[in-house]
Design an enzyme around this catalytic site. Structure first.
Site, PDB file in Angstrom:
ATOM      1  N   HIS A 158      -3.085 -10.308  11.895  1.00  0.00           N
ATOM      2  CA  HIS A 158      -2.588  -8.975  11.495  1.00  0.00           C
ATOM      3  C   HIS A 158      -2.391  -8.112  12.759  1.00  0.00           C
ATOM      4  O   HIS A 158      -2.938  -7.929  13.693  1.00  0.00           O
ATOM      5  CB  HIS A 158      -3.442  -8.229  10.442  1.00  0.00           C
ATOM      6  N   CYS A 204      -3.931  -3.493   4.146  1.00  0.00           N
ATOM      7  CA  CYS A 204      -2.820  -4.842   4.686  1.00  0.00           C
ATOM      8  C   CYS A 204      -3.231  -5.860   4.533  1.00  0.00           C
ATOM      9  O   CYS A 204      -2.281  -7.088   4.695  1.00  0.00           O
ATOM     10  CB  CYS A 204      -2.828  -4.471   6.458  1.00  0.00           C
ATOM     11  N   GLU A 258       0.941  -1.181  -0.064  1.00  0.00           N
ATOM     12  CA  GLU A 258      -0.089   0.082   0.070  1.00  0.00           C
ATOM     13  C   GLU A 258       0.905   1.363  -0.028  1.00  0.00           C
ATOM     14  O   GLU A 258       0.504   2.163   0.479  1.00  0.00           O
ATOM     15  CB  GLU A 258      -0.895   0.096   1.129  1.00  0.00           C
TER      16      GLU A 258
HETATM   17  N1  COA Z   1       0.923   2.872  30.688  1.00  0.00           N
HETATM   18  C1  COA Z   1       0.276   1.774  29.988  1.00  0.00           C
HETATM   19  N2  COA Z   1      -0.690   1.723  29.094  1.00  0.00           N
HETATM   20  C2  COA Z   1      -1.088   3.121  28.498  1.00  0.00           C
HETATM   21  C3  COA Z   1      -0.280   4.104  28.939  1.00  0.00           C
HETATM   22  C4  COA Z   1       0.712   4.189  29.957  1.00  0.00           C
HETATM   23  N3  COA Z   1       1.304   4.920  30.494  1.00  0.00           N
HETATM   24  N4  COA Z   1      -0.800   5.408  28.321  1.00  0.00           N
HETATM   25  C5  COA Z   1      -1.667   4.759  27.315  1.00  0.00           C
HETATM   26  N5  COA Z   1      -1.868   3.367  27.710  1.00  0.00           N
HETATM   27  C6  COA Z   1      -2.598   2.319  26.960  1.00  0.00           C
HETATM   28  C7  COA Z   1      -3.958   2.952  26.707  1.00  0.00           C
HETATM   29  O1  COA Z   1      -4.872   2.772  27.790  1.00  0.00           O
HETATM   30  C8  COA Z   1      -4.475   2.255  25.294  1.00  0.00           C
HETATM   31  O2  COA Z   1      -4.803   0.852  25.640  1.00  0.00           O
HETATM   32  P1  COA Z   1      -6.479   0.432  25.309  1.00  0.00           P
HETATM   33  O3  COA Z   1      -6.671   0.456  23.997  1.00  0.00           O
HETATM   34  O4  COA Z   1      -6.281  -1.027  25.844  1.00  0.00           O
HETATM   35  O5  COA Z   1      -7.117   1.319  26.246  1.00  0.00           O
HETATM   36  C9  COA Z   1      -3.243   2.141  24.649  1.00  0.00           C
HETATM   37  O6  COA Z   1      -2.084   2.285  25.462  1.00  0.00           O
HETATM   38  C10 COA Z   1      -2.980   3.335  23.519  1.00  0.00           C
HETATM   39  O7  COA Z   1      -3.276   4.395  23.933  1.00  0.00           O
HETATM   40  P2  COA Z   1      -4.237   5.443  23.410  1.00  0.00           P
HETATM   41  O8  COA Z   1      -4.267   6.688  24.115  1.00  0.00           O
HETATM   42  O9  COA Z   1      -5.473   4.698  22.831  1.00  0.00           O
HETATM   43  O10 COA Z   1      -3.334   5.922  21.812  1.00  0.00           O
HETATM   44  P3  COA Z   1      -3.699   6.639  20.888  1.00  0.00           P
HETATM   45  O11 COA Z   1      -4.863   7.473  20.841  1.00  0.00           O
HETATM   46  O12 COA Z   1      -2.425   7.671  20.950  1.00  0.00           O
HETATM   47  O13 COA Z   1      -3.521   5.918  19.408  1.00  0.00           O
HETATM   48  C11 COA Z   1      -4.358   4.388  17.966  1.00  0.00           C
HETATM   49  C12 COA Z   1      -4.096   4.577  19.456  1.00  0.00           C
HETATM   50  C13 COA Z   1      -4.476   2.955  17.617  1.00  0.00           C
HETATM   51  C14 COA Z   1      -5.484   5.070  17.704  1.00  0.00           C
HETATM   52  C15 COA Z   1      -3.261   4.961  17.089  1.00  0.00           C
HETATM   53  O14 COA Z   1      -1.811   4.074  17.407  1.00  0.00           O
HETATM   54  C16 COA Z   1      -3.483   4.840  15.517  1.00  0.00           C
HETATM   55  O15 COA Z   1      -4.204   5.657  15.019  1.00  0.00           O
HETATM   56  N6  COA Z   1      -2.904   3.851  14.938  1.00  0.00           N
HETATM   57  C17 COA Z   1      -3.102   3.662  13.507  1.00  0.00           C
HETATM   58  C18 COA Z   1      -4.246   2.755  13.059  1.00  0.00           C
HETATM   59  C19 COA Z   1      -4.213   1.461  13.500  1.00  0.00           C
HETATM   60  O16 COA Z   1      -3.060   0.866  13.571  1.00  0.00           O
HETATM   61  N7  COA Z   1      -5.613   0.793  13.602  1.00  0.00           N
HETATM   62  C20 COA Z   1      -5.465  -0.614  13.971  1.00  0.00           C
HETATM   63  C21 COA Z   1      -6.294  -1.296  12.932  1.00  0.00           C
HETATM   64  S1  COA Z   1      -5.604  -1.459  11.826  1.00  0.00           S
END
Ligand code: COA
Length: 446
Positions: free
Chosen positions: A246, A122, A85
């Site tokens: 994945h 993906c 991609e």
């Molecule tokens: N210690 C332990 N865990 C922690 C933490 C800390 N200090 N701070 C945050 N976390 C945890 C959160 O609780 C969360 O876990 P949970 O989802 O089980 O509740 C996780 O870490 C991620 O934190 P979050 O605040 O949700 O991260 P984010 O908003 O910055 O981003 C995504 C998370 C997935 C939205 C982001 O990585 C993203 O957009 N990724 C790309 C898209 C993707 O990969 N999608 C997946 C499907 S293909």
């Protein structure tokens, strides 16, 4: 029609040669708690491409090592499919560039080979495996093997929440009759819907609704599992030695595995064993109100996650599939294939005897589609997977400072004019070598 087993004979993995440490380098620069990355997302480091690396060089390097290791030449390969991609051309497929690279180091050419490029976020690496499988099963391969390459530079816009999950690398897989690694099966399930969770409308970096993409992943995976069961029959937690998913980041798989286990354990002795500790799974028919049912289900699921029964199953069948991903990040099309390799590698190192056992493989592509199928591990699996030198390659990556990371990200940003020196020296590999007169990318073996 061929009646022989058809599947993945061997694989190779090429990682980008740079490494960004999330806890030591990225978190402090972002003023974040490292636990967000290491515990929350489950990631310790990302792989990055140096300035002379891209989807072609990484794919060609993985493919060359695979052909060499198996003592094959272009005459043995009848098909080259590339899944990506991160393509840079809307017409000329990446597979032609990769074939061109390989022709620099072989006396033969690939003129006889059918080449293409697959796109569906993906999941297209898995779709390319299907194409190769179908081609061999249909008896159209004339005794030749197929080369499938899943290659991506999974870069996000700076500051996007996905930035921490970045990665770059390629997985090359050889598909053949009588494979050494795994036999593919015709039992497949799909969950596919028109979604806008992650897309790149003619742009390099994705537009992502991250939180929604997590929900879409889970919903489509659930559909795919039920569709798979409609073909393969009900599943049971003991049916599968490993369950590679994945893996955009291991925390995503943690969520999917828990829901998956809850589904496959229902109405089995696992549910009976758990009943004393956390009760039986709530059933919809026992609730008048859907909200009350959902609350009960999520309470049960939270409790399930804490049980030894679930934790033991997870530690044996899912945790090993995440080991490589924790240190290389998301490779988009290659990600589920890295998970398979990781699970098998960990199992081989632990001395598990898995010949004849099954994998349940869960692929996902945003946009969106999930696919689930099973694979049967072949007698030659342990030697085939042990030949991967991926852990050495991951260990040998150049460790980026945050300033270097920023420069390298800019160097790969199509919108920016940069003049950035390479941080590493390529040796015995294909490199990007500038632009041709029609805007094509040029490559050289050094
Ligand atoms: N210690 C332990 N865990 C922690 C933490 C800390 N200090 N701070 C945050 N976390 C945890 C959160 O609780 C969360 O876990 P949970 O989802 O089980 O509740 C996780 O870490 C991620 O934190 P979050 O605040 O949700 O991260 P984010 O908003 O910055 O981003 C995504 C998370 C997935 C939205 C982001 O990585 C993203 O957009 N990724 C790309 C898209 C993707 O990969 N999608 C997946 C499907 S293909």
């Amino acid at each position: 029609m061929s009646e022989k087993a058809v599947g993945i004979d061997a694989m190779e993995i090429h990682t980008g040669t740079l490494r960004l440490d999330l806890a030591e380098t990225y978190a402090p620069a972002k003023d974040d708690d490292p636990g967000k990355y290491t515990k929350g997302l489950g990631l310790f480091a990302s792989s990055f491409p140096d300035v002379y690396e891209d989807i072609v060089t990484m794919g060609a390097n993985a493919a060359r090592r695979l052909l060499e290791r198996r003592g094959l030449t272009p005459a043995d390969i009848g098909r080259i499919d590339v899944a990506t991609e991160s393509s840079f051309d809307n017409s000329k497929p990446v597979s032609t560039y990769i074939a061109g690279c390989l022709e620099q180091v072989y006396d033969e050419d690939f003129h006889h080979a059918n080449k293409g490029e697959r796109k569906f976020a993906c999941i297209s690496g898995t779709q390319s495996l299907d194409d190769a499988y179908n081609w061999i099963r249909a008896g159209r391969n004339r005794g030749r093997k197929a080369l499938v390459v899943a290659t991506d530079t999974a870069l996000y816009e700076r500051g996007d929440p996905g930035e921490a999950t970045q990665g770059a690398g390629a997985v090359a897989m050889l598909i053949s009759e009588d494979p050494d690694l795994v036999e593919l099966s015709t039992a497949q399930g799909y969950g596919s819907a028109d979604e806008t969770d992650f897309l790149k409308p003619n742009q390099q970096f994705p537009s992502v609704d991250g939180k929604r993409s997590v929900q879409v992943y889970l919903a489509r995976m659930r559909e795919a599992l039920m569709d798979y069961e409609s073909v393969a029959g009900d599943t049971h937690p003991d049916d599968f030695a490993l369950v590679p998913f994945h893996t955009p980041f291991p925390g995503m798989v943690r969520k999917a595995a828990l829901l998956g286990f809850r589904h496959v354990a229902r109405d089995t002795e696992y549910e009976d064993r758990l009943a004393e500790e956390i009760g039986r799974q709530p059933r919809r028919e026992a609730f008048d109100d859907v909200g009350a049912f959902q609350d009960a289900l999520s309470e049960y699921t939270d409790a399930l996650a804490e049980t030894d029964v679930y934790r033991d199953w997870y530690a044996e069948t899912v945790e090993p599939t995440l080991e490589l991903s924790r240190y290389c990040g998301n490779w988009y099309t290659g990600s589920v294939h890295v998970a398979r390799a990781s699970g098998l590698l960990e199992a081989a190192e632990a001395g598990r005897d898995l010949a004849g056992a099954r994998l349940l493989v869960g692929s996902y592509g945003s946009g969106a589609q999930a696919e689930i199928h099973h694979e049967t591990i072949q007698p030659g699996w342990a030697d085939s997977i042990r030949a991967l030198a991926v852990k050495d390659r991951l260990r040998d990556r150049y460790d980026l400072s945050f300033e270097e990371y920023e420069r390298i990200h800019d160097a790969h940003n199509h919108e920016k004019e940069t003049d950035v020196d390479a941080l590493t020296t390529p040796d015995g590999e294909f490199v990007f070598d500038g632009w041709g007169r029609m805007g094509e990318r040029k490559y050289r073996y050094v």
